[in-house]
Design an enzyme around this catalytic site. Structure first.
Site, short mmCIF file in Angstrom:
data_model
loop_
_atom_site.label_atom_id
_atom_site.label_comp_id
_atom_site.label_asym_id
_atom_site.label_seq_id
_atom_site.Cartn_x
_atom_site.Cartn_y
_atom_site.Cartn_z
NE ARG A 17 -2.38 -1.54 3.37
CZ ARG A 17 -2.73 -1.25 4.62
NH1 ARG A 17 -3.76 -0.46 4.83
NH2 ARG A 17 -2.07 -1.74 5.63
CB ILE A 429 -28.09 4.34 12.72
CG1 ILE A 429 -29.09 5.35 12.14
CG2 ILE A 429 -27.96 3.17 11.77
CD1 ILE A 429 -30.54 4.88 12.08
N GLY A 430 -26.91 3.16 15.75
CA GLY A 430 -26.14 2.10 16.41
C GLY A 430 -24.81 2.54 16.96
CB SER A 431 -21.51 3.01 15.48
OG SER A 431 -21.80 3.81 14.36
CD GLU A 482 -22.93 -0.60 15.87
OE1 GLU A 482 -22.00 -0.66 15.05
OE2 GLU A 482 -24.12 -0.44 15.53
CG ASP A 597 -27.39 -2.20 10.92
OD1 ASP A 597 -28.42 -1.53 10.99
OD2 ASP A 597 -26.48 -2.16 11.77
CG HIS A 639 -29.47 1.64 9.04
ND1 HIS A 639 -29.96 2.89 8.78
CD2 HIS A 639 -28.17 1.66 8.66
CE1 HIS A 639 -28.99 3.64 8.29
NE2 HIS A 639 -27.90 2.91 8.21
CG HIS A 692 -22.11 10.82 5.02
ND1 HIS A 692 -21.35 9.71 5.26
CD2 HIS A 692 -23.34 10.37 4.67
CE1 HIS A 692 -22.09 8.62 5.05
NE2 HIS A 692 -23.29 9.00 4.71
CB CYS A 724 -25.46 6.23 8.55
SG CYS A 724 -24.63 4.64 8.39
N1 GLN Z 1 -25.31 -0.12 13.04
C1 GLN Z 1 -24.30 0.36 12.15
C2 GLN Z 1 -23.69 1.64 12.72
O1 GLN Z 1 -24.40 2.40 13.25
C3 GLN Z 1 -24.82 0.62 10.76
C4 GLN Z 1 -23.75 1.11 9.83
C5 GLN Z 1 -24.14 1.14 8.37
O2 GLN Z 1 -25.28 1.00 8.03
N2 GLN Z 1 -23.20 1.35 7.49
O3 GLN Z 1 -22.52 1.89 12.57
ZN ZN Z 2 -26.06 3.26 7.42
#
Ligand code: GLN
Ligand code: ZN
Length: 758
Positions: A17, A429-431, A482, A597, A639, A692, A724
């Protein structure tokens, strides 16, 4: 006689790399641009020479790129959007287009059905297309100086346009008459390089059910291009699927050869009758997987082609650029699967070997033994990887169940009374942000530098903070954050049986970013619960529901390298069974909401319309099987991080998740209307926070977003959540942003209650 060989393109990131590292140092202002150029030059030379040493006849130049070949093509055509035109320094401008610098970067999206991302051209009437052939010409000369006469790779005009977006939202092919003259000028310049030069136009767009318009443009475009460059032999290359429709119009033009992928596009054999007068670049070595090719099967395929096409017109090739394959197996540690692997370096050897065997016609004893040896190294050969017959492999799903009990209506009523959530429930969404301390703890634990107890304490600590924060700001459904996961697929891969992790199997994903997909090689089973410990702990810290968090079967499959002798649907099913056991265990631990997910569900769609039904069927079955153990009163969320559902809405409906969270903060209502138009029944959480971007939206902005979404989604079915997961953001951004989001949800909830009271 000899049979010629061609490699469609070679990975450029480097054995170690090197390109990634030097680019990132340059971006961080640690090294001057000269250093990038030195590294790039060294890599190109190394790659050309190793292909030459392997006896490849057609070796590519201009397959190299400092970021992306579509971006290079924009530069070559002068298609630089106005907001970057003012940047005087060429390199600065190039990277600004790719990565932004004050102004927004250009959009990036996936290259056909691969995980490689290209920069999407933005075309408008005010662009002045003008040829900049510098990169193309200099790489050819550089190779020549190194003793290699290359074929020149260029992205074809029709694929370039087909992948472009326009400022006015109209079709992009209207710009063909503007870019075609530039391509012709390019060929004139290339013609001056040498007496006879080969140019490979990549036109993968031809495999995607080309319309009548495109088919007629093919004839016109390649007719003109072939006429433009005297002494140039044009190859038009397609890949990832068959290009049967395009072959005929292409053969009506005086091009020299056609590249066809006979592995992912087996129907290409049918098109050969039109192409018998052309050179056929026969893609028969898989450019996008990691397994050794079956040489005997390759030879049979070549013989089939040879029934229609004379041997001297057949060129043995990779199925697509080797960009999608890691560098070399020789850097992998010993493992039971090593002998089954072939990465880019080994695939080049396979091309060369196949051409030799094919040329010789009647095989010698040594050649026969080469084939024998190859057979022994195939996954499905005489010496396969032992596959365990474990409980998830063959056992019928628990009680023969294929899908969960209850209609949405029945489930929803039970869940409502059990969960007792307010209107517009707010969740994430989780993390949550992955902090440097957390990464360090994970790495140290992996390396055995800290004991499990210390690591567990660190994760629990994170969960404590995460839960406390969510309680404090008043989210309704909580997550554990997470902290134990580095990647949503790798995490599960490491805990399931049947996965292998390469040491150096890096594949370029975009720019300097590489991914190392897990390898699925054996039967998949779940030796122990994978997430229960953490979710149960998080749930013990709060009275509010904590969501169990799993990655879906289709996403785990799509983001892994899967063995090629077992049908993908069967593998998806095995993953689904393992997940269904996990769901059962989460329920036993008292978890009431579980999210599965499916971030990669959409990208698994086949390129050809006629194949979508089949994919949808098994992908859907796998998802439904995964959640089949969920009780009627357990709320299943799924998701998906995209917003384009128009063409797949029936399938989304059939997935029948109780709650579907999607990405819409940027795209707004436009793409959500389909849920209203099709009277989608289940609950939806449209993203209102663009994760993002580092920006922190105010509560007022969130309120606007929520109100806008309520125009298309019934208030009794809507959730409030980010687009997300938050793992790439910082706590400094996430804290105020989520606070504002929750506040706005509460405010709108009250507004609704007030109007109802009246
Ligand atoms: N549960 C995951 C998070 O929140 C979903 C990530 C994803 O959809 N790319 O990171
Ligand atoms: Zn996502």
């Amino acid at each position: 006689m000899t049979v010629k060989t061609l490699v469609t393109g070679f990975p450029r990131i480097g054995e170690n790399r090197e390109l990634k590292k030097v680019l990132e140092n340059y971006w961080a202002h640690k090294v001057p641009f000269d250093e990038v150029e030195d590294t790039a030059r060294a890599l190109r030379k190394k790659h050309w020479l190793l292909q030459k040493d392997s006896g490849i006849d057609f070796i590519s130049s201009n397959d190299f790129s400092l970021y992306d070949n579509m971006l290079d093509t924009m530069v070559m055509l002068g298609a630089v959007p106005e907001r970057f035109a003012g940047i005087a320094d060429k390199n600065e401008r190039y990277f600004a287009m790719a990565r932004g610098n004050g102004t927004a970067a250009m959009e990036m999206t996936k290259w056909f059905n691969t995980n490689y991302h290209f920069i999407v051209p933005e075309l408008s009437d005010d662009l002045v297309f003008r040829l900049d052939p510098a990169k193309v010409l200099s790489e050819y000369r550089e190779a020549k100086a190194a003793g290699v006469t290359t074929k020149i790779n260029v992205i074809g005009p029709l694929t370039f346009l087909g992948l472009s977006k326009t400022k006015d939202g109209g079709g992009s092919f209207k710009y063909l008459h503007k870019i075609l003259p530039v391509y012709k000028r390019l060929l004139e310049e290339i013609a001056k390089l040498d007496e006879s030069v080969y140019v490979q136009f990549d036109e993968p767009a031809f495999v995607k059910n080309p319309s009548g318009t495109i088919l007629s443009l093919i004839r016109e475009t390649y007719g003109e291009l072939a006429a433009a460059g005297g002494g140039i032999n044009i190859i038009v290359t397609t890949y990832f699927e068959h290009a049967v429709e395009a072959v005929k119009p292409l053969c009506d033009t005086p091009i020299w050869g056609i590249g066809l992928d006979f592995l992912y596009g087996q129907r290409n054999v049918e098109a050969l009758e039109y192409a018998a007068s052309k050179h056929i670049i026969a893609g028969i070595v898989d450019g996008r997987n990691i397994w050794r090719g079956d040489l005997s099967a390759g030879l049979e395929l070549l013989e089939r082609i040879h029934k229609v096409v004379p041997k001297e017109q057949i060129v043995v090739s990779t199925s697509c650029s080797l960009l999608h394959s890691p560098w070399s197996v020789k850097n992998e540690p010993e493992s039971p699967i090593k002998k089954h692997l072939a990465f880019a370096r080994e695939k080049v050897e396979e091309v060369s070997l196949l051409a030799k065997l094919f040329a010789s016609g009647c095989l010698s004893e040594t050649e026969k033994s080469v084939l024998e040896e190859n057979k022994g190294n195939l996954l499905s050969g005489s010496n396969p990887v032992p596959v365990k017959n474990d409980k998830t492999g063959d056992r019928p799903a628990e009680s023969g169940r294929k899908t969960r009990d209850g209609t949405y209506r029945e489930r929803s009523a039970l869940q409502k009374s059990r969960l007792n959530l307010p209107l517009l429930p707010a969740t994430t969404i989780g993390s949550f942000p992955q902090t440097p301390e957390l990464r360090k703890a994970r790495n140290d634990y992996r390396k055995g530098l800290i004991p499990e107890t210390v690591y567990e304490a660190a994760v629990k600590n994170y969960i404590d903070d995460c839960v406390a924060f969510q309680e404090e700001i008043g989210l309704d459904v909580l997550v554990h954050g997470e902290p134990e996961r580095n990647d949503m697929v790798e995490y599960f891969g490491e805990l399931l049986e049947g996965f292998h992790f390469t040491k150096n199997g890096w594949v370029q994903s975009y720019g300097s970013r590489c991914v190392k997909p897990p390898v699925i090689f054996g039967d998949i089973s779940r030796p122990e619960p994978m997430t229960v410990k953490w979710i149960r702990y998080a749930q013990s810290k709060t009275k509010k529901p904590v969501k169990g968090m799993l990655t879906g079967p289709v996403t785990i499959l799509n983001w892994s390298f899967v063995r090629n002798d077992i049908p993908r649907p069967a593998v998806a099913k095995q993953i689904a069974r393992a997940l269904s056991d996990e769901i059962a265990d989460l329920q036993k631990a008292g978890i009431t909401i579980i999210q599965v997910d499916e971030a990669a569900f959409r990208e698994g769609y086949p390129l050809r319309k006629e194949n979508t039904d089949e994919y949808e069927q098994w992908a859907l079955e796998a998802f439904r099987l995964a959640v089949s153990t969920a009780d009627v009163s357990t709320q299943i969320h799924t998701h998906m991080c995209y917003s384009e559902f128009n063409d797949i809405i029936k399938t989304i409906e059939a997935m029948d998740a109780d709650v579907l969270t999607v990405e819409t903060a940027r795209s707004g209502n436009k793409l959500l209307r389909v849920f209203k138009e099709t009277a989608y029944q289940n609950e939806i959480g449209p993203g209102v926070y663009d994760i993002h971007s580092p920006r922190i939206p105010s509560a007022a902005e969130f309120r606007e977003q929520i109100l806008a979404r309520l125009e298309v989604i019934d208030k009794n079915k809507m959730w409030v959540n980010p687009d997300c997961g938050l793992k790439t953001r910082t706590w400094e951004e996430v804290r105020p942003a989520l606070k504002n989001m929750t506040k706005a949800a509460a405010a709108v909830r009250e507004e609704i209650a007030r109007t109802q009271d009246r």
